[in-house]
Motif scaffolding. Structure first.
Motif, PDB file in Angstrom:
ATOM      1  N   ILE A  14       0.842  -1.213   0.000  1.00 50.65           N
ATOM      2  CA  ILE A  14       0.000   0.000   0.000  1.00 50.65           C
ATOM      3  C   ILE A  14       0.868   1.250   0.000  1.00 50.65           C
ATOM      4  O   ILE A  14       0.617   2.199  -0.746  1.00 50.65           O
ATOM      5  CB  ILE A  14      -0.967  -0.006   1.206  1.00 50.65           C
ATOM      6  CG1 ILE A  14      -1.979  -1.153   1.072  1.00 50.65           C
ATOM      7  CG2 ILE A  14      -1.687   1.343   1.335  1.00 50.65           C
ATOM      8  CD1 ILE A  14      -2.855  -1.357   2.291  1.00 50.65           C
ATOM      9  N   ARG A  15       1.921   1.233   0.838  1.00 54.05           N
ATOM     10  CA  ARG A  15       2.812   2.396   0.923  1.00 54.05           C
ATOM     11  C   ARG A  15       3.469   2.674  -0.436  1.00 54.05           C
ATOM     12  O   ARG A  15       3.502   3.814  -0.892  1.00 54.05           O
ATOM     13  CB  ARG A  15       3.876   2.180   2.005  1.00 54.05           C
ATOM     14  CG  ARG A  15       4.711   3.422   2.299  1.00 54.05           C
ATOM     15  CD  ARG A  15       5.695   3.218   3.440  1.00 54.05           C
ATOM     16  NE  ARG A  15       6.661   2.169   3.170  1.00 54.05           N
ATOM     17  CZ  ARG A  15       6.655   0.951   3.716  1.00 54.05           C
ATOM     18  NH1 ARG A  15       5.724   0.643   4.592  1.00 54.05           N
ATOM     19  NH2 ARG A  15       7.570   0.059   3.407  1.00 54.05           N
ATOM     20  N   GLU A  16       3.954   1.631  -1.098  1.00 50.55           N
ATOM     21  CA  GLU A  16       4.611   1.818  -2.393  1.00 50.55           C
ATOM     22  C   GLU A  16       3.643   2.345  -3.452  1.00 50.55           C
ATOM     23  O   GLU A  16       4.008   3.210  -4.244  1.00 50.55           O
ATOM     24  CB  GLU A  16       5.247   0.501  -2.858  1.00 50.55           C
ATOM     25  CG  GLU A  16       6.495   0.153  -2.077  1.00 50.55           C
ATOM     26  CD  GLU A  16       7.095  -1.195  -2.480  1.00 50.55           C
ATOM     27  OE1 GLU A  16       6.503  -1.913  -3.323  1.00 50.55           O
ATOM     28  OE2 GLU A  16       8.160  -1.531  -1.938  1.00 50.55           O
ATOM     29  N   ILE A  17       2.421   1.830  -3.461  1.00 44.88           N
ATOM     30  CA  ILE A  17       1.426   2.303  -4.435  1.00 44.88           C
ATOM     31  C   ILE A  17       1.092   3.769  -4.191  1.00 44.88           C
ATOM     32  O   ILE A  17       1.069   4.575  -5.124  1.00 44.88           O
ATOM     33  CB  ILE A  17       0.152   1.434  -4.379  1.00 44.88           C
ATOM     34  CG1 ILE A  17       0.442   0.058  -4.987  1.00 44.88           C
ATOM     35  CG2 ILE A  17      -1.010   2.110  -5.100  1.00 44.88           C
ATOM     36  CD1 ILE A  17      -0.644  -0.969  -4.761  1.00 44.88           C
ATOM     37  N   MET A  20       4.007   5.946  -5.244  1.00 44.88           N
ATOM     38  CA  MET A  20       4.107   6.015  -6.698  1.00 44.88           C
ATOM     39  C   MET A  20       3.038   6.960  -7.277  1.00 44.88           C
ATOM     40  O   MET A  20       3.342   7.820  -8.107  1.00 44.88           O
ATOM     41  CB  MET A  20       3.946   4.622  -7.301  1.00 44.88           C
ATOM     42  CG  MET A  20       4.081   4.581  -8.809  1.00 44.88           C
ATOM     43  SD  MET A  20       3.857   2.929  -9.480  1.00 44.88           S
ATOM     44  CE  MET A  20       2.123   2.650  -9.121  1.00 44.88           C
ATOM     45  N   ILE A  21       1.810   6.813  -6.810  1.00 45.75           N
ATOM     46  CA  ILE A  21       0.713   7.648  -7.302  1.00 45.75           C
ATOM     47  C   ILE A  21       0.964   9.125  -6.994  1.00 45.75           C
ATOM     48  O   ILE A  21       0.817   9.986  -7.855  1.00 45.75           O
ATOM     49  CB  ILE A  21      -0.628   7.200  -6.679  1.00 45.75           C
ATOM     50  CG1 ILE A  21      -1.015   5.823  -7.212  1.00 45.75           C
ATOM     51  CG2 ILE A  21      -1.731   8.212  -6.938  1.00 45.75           C
ATOM     52  CD1 ILE A  21      -2.090   5.142  -6.389  1.00 45.75           C
ATOM     53  N   LEU A  22       1.346   9.410  -5.762  1.00 45.80           N
ATOM     54  CA  LEU A  22       1.573  10.808  -5.364  1.00 45.80           C
ATOM     55  C   LEU A  22       2.798  11.400  -6.055  1.00 45.80           C
ATOM     56  O   LEU A  22       2.796  12.571  -6.438  1.00 45.80           O
ATOM     57  CB  LEU A  22       1.697  10.909  -3.844  1.00 45.80           C
ATOM     58  CG  LEU A  22       0.422  10.586  -3.061  1.00 45.80           C
ATOM     59  CD1 LEU A  22       0.693  10.599  -1.561  1.00 45.80           C
ATOM     60  CD2 LEU A  22      -0.711  11.539  -3.410  1.00 45.80           C
ATOM     61  N   THR A  23       3.834  10.590  -6.241  1.00 48.58           N
ATOM     62  CA  THR A  23       5.025  11.059  -6.947  1.00 48.58           C
ATOM     63  C   THR A  23       4.686  11.368  -8.407  1.00 48.58           C
ATOM     64  O   THR A  23       5.149  12.370  -8.959  1.00 48.58           O
ATOM     65  CB  THR A  23       6.160  10.018  -6.861  1.00 48.58           C
ATOM     66  OG1 THR A  23       6.470   9.798  -5.483  1.00 48.58           O
ATOM     67  CG2 THR A  23       7.417  10.499  -7.576  1.00 48.58           C
ATOM     68  N   ASP A  24       3.856  10.522  -9.016  1.00 52.52           N
ATOM     69  CA  ASP A  24       3.412  10.774 -10.395  1.00 52.52           C
ATOM     70  C   ASP A  24       2.628  12.081 -10.499  1.00 52.52           C
ATOM     71  O   ASP A  24       2.596  12.699 -11.561  1.00 52.52           O
ATOM     72  CB  ASP A  24       2.538   9.626 -10.914  1.00 52.52           C
ATOM     73  CG  ASP A  24       3.346   8.398 -11.294  1.00 52.52           C
ATOM     74  OD1 ASP A  24       4.598   8.478 -11.339  1.00 52.52           O
ATOM     75  OD2 ASP A  24       2.729   7.333 -11.533  1.00 52.52           O
ATOM     76  N   GLU A  25       1.994  12.489  -9.411  1.00 48.84           N
ATOM     77  CA  GLU A  25       1.247  13.755  -9.366  1.00 48.84           C
ATOM     78  C   GLU A  25       2.151  14.922  -8.958  1.00 48.84           C
ATOM     79  O   GLU A  25       1.677  16.003  -8.641  1.00 48.84           O
ATOM     80  CB  GLU A  25       0.068  13.637  -8.395  1.00 48.84           C
ATOM     81  CG  GLU A  25      -0.988  12.649  -8.844  1.00 48.84           C
ATOM     82  CD  GLU A  25      -1.718  13.085 -10.105  1.00 48.84           C
ATOM     83  OE1 GLU A  25      -2.108  14.266 -10.188  1.00 48.84           O
ATOM     84  OE2 GLU A  25      -1.887  12.242 -11.003  1.00 48.84           O
ATOM     85  N   HIS A  26       3.452  14.677  -8.913  1.00 44.37           N
ATOM     86  CA  HIS A  26       4.480  15.682  -8.627  1.00 44.37           C
ATOM     87  C   HIS A  26       4.532  16.129  -7.167  1.00 44.37           C
ATOM     88  O   HIS A  26       4.924  17.260  -6.872  1.00 44.37           O
ATOM     89  CB  HIS A  26       4.348  16.888  -9.557  1.00 44.37           C
ATOM     90  CG  HIS A  26       4.341  16.494 -11.000  1.00 44.37           C
ATOM     91  ND1 HIS A  26       5.454  16.002 -11.644  1.00 44.37           N
ATOM     92  CD2 HIS A  26       3.334  16.451 -11.904  1.00 44.37           C
ATOM     93  CE1 HIS A  26       5.141  15.696 -12.889  1.00 44.37           C
ATOM     94  NE2 HIS A  26       3.859  15.955 -13.084  1.00 44.37           N
TER      95      HIS A  26
END
Length: 122
Positions: A14-17, A20-26
């Motif tokens: 869950i932490r990795e997902i 990843m999602i938040l990093t993709d949103e900058h």
């Protein structure tokens, strides 16, 4: 990088997902798997949002929420609690988090709530 989000989630998947999602949103994401490591993090006061799980292996996200809300340098930073077991009602009685998201959650719902909390700070 964008706004800073501190994530406290013991489930590695869950932490990795979420990271990843938040990093993709900058967003700039700082992930922690336990209360001990989170509390040792010295840059808590410069975060824009906290995303905390309730049940953790070495403590409670509710306790962490309470600590953050009672600290002068972090009390105005919004907190989103996450749980598969607790409810919004329980959150309101035990900590002063601005938002709650139930697990399992929809990724788009998570992003919407994160954006809402961050936009309130502008």
């Amino acid at each position: 990088m964008g706004k800073k989000i501190c994530l406290l989630e013991d489930d590695e998947g869950i932490r990795e997902i979420i990271e990843m999602i938040l990093t993709d949103e900058h967003y700039e994401v700082y992930g922690f798997s336990n209360v001990k490591d989170f509390m040792a993090f010295e840059d808590k006061g410069s975060q824009d949002l906290y995303l905390l799980d309730v049940r953790l292996p070495d403590g409670s996200g509710l306790m962490v929420c309470d600590d953050l809300k009672n600290n002068e340098s972090t009390k105005s930073i919004p907190i989103m609690m996450m749980s598969a077991h607790a409810s919004l009602n329980e959150m309101k009685h035990t900590c002063k988090a601005e938002e709650f998201i139930a697990k399992p959650f929809d990724i788009f719902d998570l992003l919407k709530k994160v954006d809402q909390q961050l936009s309130k700070r502008n």
